[in-house]
Design an enzyme around this catalytic site. Structure first.
Site, PDB file in Angstrom:
ATOM      1  N   ASP A 119       5.064   2.660  80.833  1.00 44.47           N
ATOM      2  CA  ASP A 119       6.368   2.407  80.283  1.00 44.47           C
ATOM      3  C   ASP A 119       7.277   2.877  79.499  1.00 44.47           C
ATOM      4  O   ASP A 119       8.581   2.610  79.143  1.00 44.47           O
ATOM      5  CB  ASP A 119       6.581   0.883  80.631  1.00 44.47           C
ATOM      6  CG  ASP A 119       6.233   0.370  81.614  1.00 44.47           C
ATOM      7  OD1 ASP A 119       6.561   0.829  83.039  1.00 44.47           O
ATOM      8  OD2 ASP A 119       5.217  -0.573  81.770  1.00 44.47           O
ATOM      9  N   ASP A 179       6.724   3.388  90.613  1.00 45.07           N
ATOM     10  CA  ASP A 179       7.719   3.096  89.468  1.00 45.07           C
ATOM     11  C   ASP A 179       7.391   4.153  88.432  1.00 45.07           C
ATOM     12  O   ASP A 179       8.416   4.327  87.720  1.00 45.07           O
ATOM     13  CB  ASP A 179       7.517   1.587  88.654  1.00 45.07           C
ATOM     14  CG  ASP A 179       7.187   0.564  89.637  1.00 45.07           C
ATOM     15  OD1 ASP A 179       6.622   0.628  90.574  1.00 45.07           O
ATOM     16  OD2 ASP A 179       7.629  -0.665  89.321  1.00 45.07           O
TER      17      ASP A 179
END
Length: 399
Positions: A119, A179
């Site tokens: 992330d 993602d």
């Protein structure tokens, strides 16, 4: 006065005042809708910035059950509020917004060294990336280049993908979530800025293997694909936040659309453009897509239409379609932009947009983080606001 006379007078009064009545949302020029949305968003975001300014290192996450929920920079969403402030600053160059954009961006800087999850792209590119785009501050550039190096450490050349998570090792050998496509933009930017082709090679390998193994024949995608570290091939295809392993988790579908859209922008590889168009076609024509194009949390969720919408999926989709419209023929572009207009008008309405001071000072209502996990269900989410502002920014340039 009898009832007939009273009704007649009321009708005349209504006709006389008709020109002074506010226009219905659908009759407002789109530019006016966008401008008003920015005004409300800036008010909310400044209130949010003021609320957290004395809470050192904290960043807004959501507002649940009447309570603020925040995080430090370690949470995957930490870059979104700073990024929202940068989009607001880009809209009207408000010095007060700039002050807070720099403040909250600084709170995320330590994540440039993050190597234990994928992330770092979300964290750094959404905050420092937008800051650098608008200010050309060289210190921001150095943060992003360091973050790209950190992200690249999670790449295994034998598998050809960036590993997403390190947990649940008894179930997943090498988990990659849809993602993760969103983090490749940082690597492509770093390759262009540094001349280090390794960043680009990693990004494109990840994009190609994801296209090959994450997507079904109808261009819906799995959420999680775990790879065998010996063969480099999938050994498990599942969901983690969707309804079932074979369902279409709505935000995951939007990540795919967004990812292959910018991959085409950065590479001009028509395979990525076709992938993005095919994903868009799947979403637009899905039988469970509502008429306002604000998706349910999963396209196969039980109880449709009596289940939750996910505004975050809608904002990611709107931003992606706005960009994708610039890469297609006129007819398809018009179709995409008509859908985006429907989404933005809906999101800008009182049903989804909060008034200043309400909703924990978040802009939008009604997102879903993880329905199966009973986490962040029907709440505001910081990334919903971020992609909404990005969609508004992109749309404003087209109208």
């Amino acid at each position: 006065m009898n009832n007939i006379t009273l009704i007649f007078i009321m009708v005349l009064a209504g006709l006389a005042s008709g020109n002074s009545q506010p226009k219905k949302d659908k009759d407002q020029p789109l530019k006016q809708v966008v401008d008003q949305a920015f005004v409300l968003a800036e008010k909310q975001s400044l209130l949010m910035a003021e609320k957290y300014k004395s809470q050192e290192g904290r960043l807004p996450k959501t507002y649940e059950k009447g309570k603020d929920v925040s995080s430090d920079s370690r949470w995957w969403c930490s870059g979104f509020f700073p990024g929202s402030l940068w989009y607001l600053y880009g809209n009207n160059k408000n010095a007060e917004v700039l002050k807070y954009a720099r403040l909250y961006t600084g709170r995320v800087e330590r994540e440039k060294y993050t190597t234990d999850n994928h992330d770092v792209g979300f964290m750094i590119y959404c905050s420092f990336g937008n800051g650098y785009r608008l200010t050309h501050d060289n210190s921001y550039k150095e943060v992003m280049l360091t973050a790209a190096k950190s992200l690249s450490t999670r790449y295994n050349p034998k598998v050809g993908l960036i590993r997403s998570w390190d947990h649940n090792k008894d179930k997943w050998q090498y988990p990659v979530i849809i993602d993760n496509l969103m983090n490749l933009e940082l690597l492509l930017w770093a390759a262009n800025q540094s001349g280090n082709t390794k960043f680009r090679e990693i990004a494109l390998s990840h994009a190609d293997k994801t296209m090959k193994h994450h997507f079904r024949p109808d261009y819906s995608s799995y959420h999680v694909v775990s790879y065998d570290t010996t063969t480099g091939l999938p050994h498990l295809k599942q969901t983690h936040q969707g309804y079932s392993d074979q369902s279409s988790w709505s935000r995951g579908q939007a990540w795919g659309l967004y990812g292959y859209t910018y991959l085409y922008r950065e590479t001009k590889d028509k395979r990525y453009l076709e992938q993005a168009k095919n994903i868009a076609n799947y979403l637009i024509n899905h039988p469970n897509m509502p008429k306002d194009y604000i998706p349910y949390w999963d396209y196969n969720a039980p109880g449709i239409p009596d289940t939750y919408r996910d505004v975050s999926a809608a904002t990611v989709m709107a931003s992606a379609l706005t960009e994708l419209s610039g890469y297609t023929g006129k007819k398809l572009a018009q179709k995409y932009m008509k859908i985006v207009e429907t989404q933005i008008r809906t999101l800008a309405s009182p049903e989804y947009t909060a008034q200043p001071g309400e909703n924990g000072c978040f802009i939008l209502k009604h997102s879903v983080g993880s329905y199966p996990g009973k986490s962040e269900v029907d709440v505001p989410l910081t990334y919903a606001d971020y992609y909404y502002l990005e969609a508004l920014s992109r749309l404003k340039k087209k109208i």
